[in-house]
Structures are given as structure tokens and as C-alpha cells.
Design a protein around this motif. Structure first.
Motif, short mmCIF file in Angstrom:
data_model
loop_
_atom_site.label_atom_id
_atom_site.label_comp_id
_atom_site.label_asym_id
_atom_site.label_seq_id
_atom_site.Cartn_x
_atom_site.Cartn_y
_atom_site.Cartn_z
N PHE A 158 0.83 -1.21 0.00
CA PHE A 158 0.00 0.00 0.00
C PHE A 158 0.86 1.26 0.00
O PHE A 158 0.62 2.21 -0.76
CB PHE A 158 -0.92 -0.01 1.21
N LEU A 159 1.90 1.28 0.85
CA LEU A 159 2.78 2.45 0.94
C LEU A 159 3.57 2.65 -0.34
O LEU A 159 3.80 3.79 -0.77
CB LEU A 159 3.73 2.30 2.13
N PHE A 160 3.99 1.55 -0.96
CA PHE A 160 4.70 1.66 -2.25
C PHE A 160 3.80 2.30 -3.29
O PHE A 160 4.22 3.22 -4.02
CB PHE A 160 5.13 0.28 -2.72
N ASN A 161 2.55 1.84 -3.37
CA ASN A 161 1.61 2.39 -4.35
C ASN A 161 1.33 3.87 -4.07
O ASN A 161 1.31 4.70 -4.98
CB ASN A 161 0.31 1.59 -4.32
N LEU A 162 1.14 4.19 -2.78
CA LEU A 162 0.85 5.57 -2.41
C LEU A 162 2.05 6.47 -2.69
O LEU A 162 1.91 7.56 -3.26
CB LEU A 162 0.47 5.64 -0.93
N GLY A 163 3.24 6.02 -2.29
CA GLY A 163 4.43 6.84 -2.46
C GLY A 163 4.77 7.09 -3.91
O GLY A 163 5.08 8.22 -4.30
N THR A 164 4.70 6.05 -4.73
CA THR A 164 5.01 6.22 -6.16
C THR A 164 3.94 7.08 -6.84
O THR A 164 4.25 7.84 -7.76
CB THR A 164 5.11 4.86 -6.86
N GLY A 165 2.70 6.95 -6.37
CA GLY A 165 1.64 7.79 -6.94
C GLY A 165 1.85 9.25 -6.63
O GLY A 165 1.69 10.12 -7.49
N ILE A 166 2.23 9.55 -5.38
CA ILE A 166 2.52 10.94 -5.00
C ILE A 166 3.70 11.48 -5.79
O ILE A 166 3.74 12.67 -6.17
CB ILE A 166 2.80 11.02 -3.48
N ALA A 167 4.67 10.60 -6.08
CA ALA A 167 5.85 11.01 -6.85
C ALA A 167 5.55 11.20 -8.33
O ALA A 167 6.43 11.63 -9.09
CB ALA A 167 6.97 10.00 -6.66
N GLY A 168 4.36 10.87 -8.76
CA GLY A 168 3.98 11.05 -10.15
C GLY A 168 4.14 9.82 -11.01
O GLY A 168 3.92 9.88 -12.23
N PHE A 169 4.55 8.70 -10.41
CA PHE A 169 4.70 7.45 -11.18
C PHE A 169 3.50 6.58 -10.90
O PHE A 169 3.43 5.90 -9.88
CB PHE A 169 5.99 6.73 -10.76
N ASN A 170 2.55 6.59 -11.83
CA ASN A 170 1.31 5.87 -11.58
C ASN A 170 0.73 5.25 -12.85
O ASN A 170 -0.47 5.37 -13.11
CB ASN A 170 0.27 6.81 -10.95
N PRO A 171 1.55 4.57 -13.65
CA PRO A 171 1.01 3.91 -14.85
C PRO A 171 0.12 2.74 -14.46
O PRO A 171 0.26 2.16 -13.37
CB PRO A 171 2.27 3.43 -15.58
N LEU A 172 -0.78 2.37 -15.35
CA LEU A 172 -1.70 1.28 -15.05
C LEU A 172 -0.96 -0.04 -14.83
O LEU A 172 -1.39 -0.88 -14.05
CB LEU A 172 -2.71 1.12 -16.19
N SER A 173 0.19 -0.21 -15.51
CA SER A 173 0.96 -1.45 -15.33
C SER A 173 1.43 -1.59 -13.89
O SER A 173 1.43 -2.69 -13.32
CB SER A 173 2.16 -1.46 -16.28
N LYS A 174 1.84 -0.46 -13.27
CA LYS A 174 2.25 -0.51 -11.87
C LYS A 174 1.07 -0.84 -10.97
O LYS A 174 1.19 -1.65 -10.03
CB LYS A 174 2.85 0.83 -11.45
#
Length: 214
Positions: A158-174
Motif C-alpha cells: 500500500f505504501l509503495f503504491n501511495l508513495g510512487t503515486g505521490i511522486a507522479g509514477f502511476n502507470p496502469l501497469s504498476k
């Protein structure tokens, strides 16, 4: 230390394996839906968020089912974990209902604007709820270390998904990868509970006893 003997908890203990299996299967459906969006080039809609809320709600119900047994070992940490798990479960259930409302056109507006309001409760529930139950599980000799580590994997993902999303890395593959990990983790917890493998083996108990004595 007093032993909890409340019939109110018995159904939660009995159905916790099923709850985690349901949560994992709902995430499987969500992952499949995300793959469809990837192949068609469309963006996920409110229905996907409703599935996320449903899956986590089931997982929190399953998690609360661990409270009676863990409270006998560490009452304070288990109570804190129960409180945070309740916050997370209620928040996720509210999010699921809200997003189903958007998906069914009962509610109007942009669901992404509303989703952010659920984040504090979701964060507290996932990170602190599962984190504390994991800590209690790992420090006792009742459940296997595998179960405790699986509890840790859920908030870390969950934290990985949240952190990368906040950083702007949020492709559907991720996102698909994150959902796949969450799904497999919940299914694994449900499987361990269903087969009885969630409980510590005699070797684990003896090793824990030896470490304590040393």
C-alpha cells in the motif's frame, strides 16, 4: 491476563479465512478490469475503486477476527490494532458504497475528488491496523512467522503504491502489479487459515522459546 471469552467474536474468528479469500478474489476481478483498461486505453472508473474498497473491507473483517487470540498475548497492542482496523474497515466500506453510487450514476460529480477524503482513514487502517497485528503476531508463538510477514506485506505494498503515486509514477501497469500482490497476499492468508498452516509449528515455538531463554 484474562482470557477473552465472548461469543460475539466467534463468528469473526470462524469466518476470517473466508473474509481474506473474498478480499483476494475481489482484487483478482479488479486486476482483470485494470488489464481491460490497459488494452483498450481507457482510464479506470469508479467501479474499480468500489472493488478496492470492497476487497479491503473484507480483509479488515478478517483481520479483526484475530483480535481475541492476539489480545490474550498482548492486550494493549491488540486493542490499538483493533481500533485502527475498525477505522480502516469503516472507511473502506464507506468508500465502496460511495463509489458504487458513482458507478450506478446515483451520485454525480468527479469521484476522484471524493476519494481523497477517505485517504486518512485508509492510511491509518492499512498501515497501523495491519502493522500492529503483524507486530503482535510475530512476537507471540501462536501464529507462524509466514502469517505475520504476510500481514506486513499488505501495508508495505500500500505504501509503495501511495508513495510512487505521490511522486507522479502511476502507470496502469504498476497499479496492476500492486493489485496482483495484494490479491495474492490476501489469498495466501486465507489459504493458510483454511488449511491450518497459519498456526506456529512445534519447531517455531521451540525456536522462539530458545531465543527468549538466551
Amino acid at each position: 491476563m484474562p482470557v477473552i471469552n465472548n461469543h460475539w467474536w466467534e463468528p469473526l474468528e470462524r469466518w476470517r479465512a473466508t473474509a481474506f479469500l473474498i478480499g483476494g478474489l475481489v482484487f483478482v476481478v479488479d486486476a482483470a478490469l485494470l488489464v481491460v483498461h490497459m488494452s483498450s486505453g481507457t482510464e479506470p472508473a469508479a467501479f474499480g475503486q468500489a472493488l478496492v474498497g470492497t476487497s479491503w473491507t473484507a480483509a479488515f473483517i478478517g483481520l479483526v477476527g484475530f483480535y481475541p487470540s492476539l489480545a490474550d498475548r498482548s492486550r494493549r497492542l491488540a486493542k490499538a490494532g483493533l481500533l485502527f482496523a475498525a477505522i480502516g474497515g469503516i472507511t473502506m466500506a464507506a468508500m465502496a458504497v460511495t463509489m458504487f453510487g458513482y458507478a450506478a450514476d446515483v451520485l454525480s460529480g468527479d469521484p476522484s475528488n471524493v476519494a481523497m477524503y477517505f485517504l486518512p482513514g485508509v492510511f491509518v487502517g492499512v498501515v497501523l491496523g495491519f502493522g500492529l497485528f503483524s507486530a503482535v503476531s510475530l512476537r507471540t508463538d501462536l501464529y507462524s512467522r509466514t502469517l505475520g510477514l504476510l500481514f506486513v506485506l499488505l501495508p508495505l505494498t500500500f505504501l509503495f503504491n501511495l508513495g510512487t503515486g505521490i511522486a507522479g509514477f502511476n502507470p496502469l501497469s504498476k497499479v496492476v502489479g500492486v493489485v496482483a500482490v495484494l490479491s495474492l497476499t490476501m489469498l495466501a492468508i486465507g489459504y493458510l487459515l483454511r488449511t491450518g498452516s497459519a498456526f506456529a509449528s512445534r519447531e517455531d515455538v521451540e525456536a522462539s522459546t530458545d531465543m527468549s531463554a538466551g
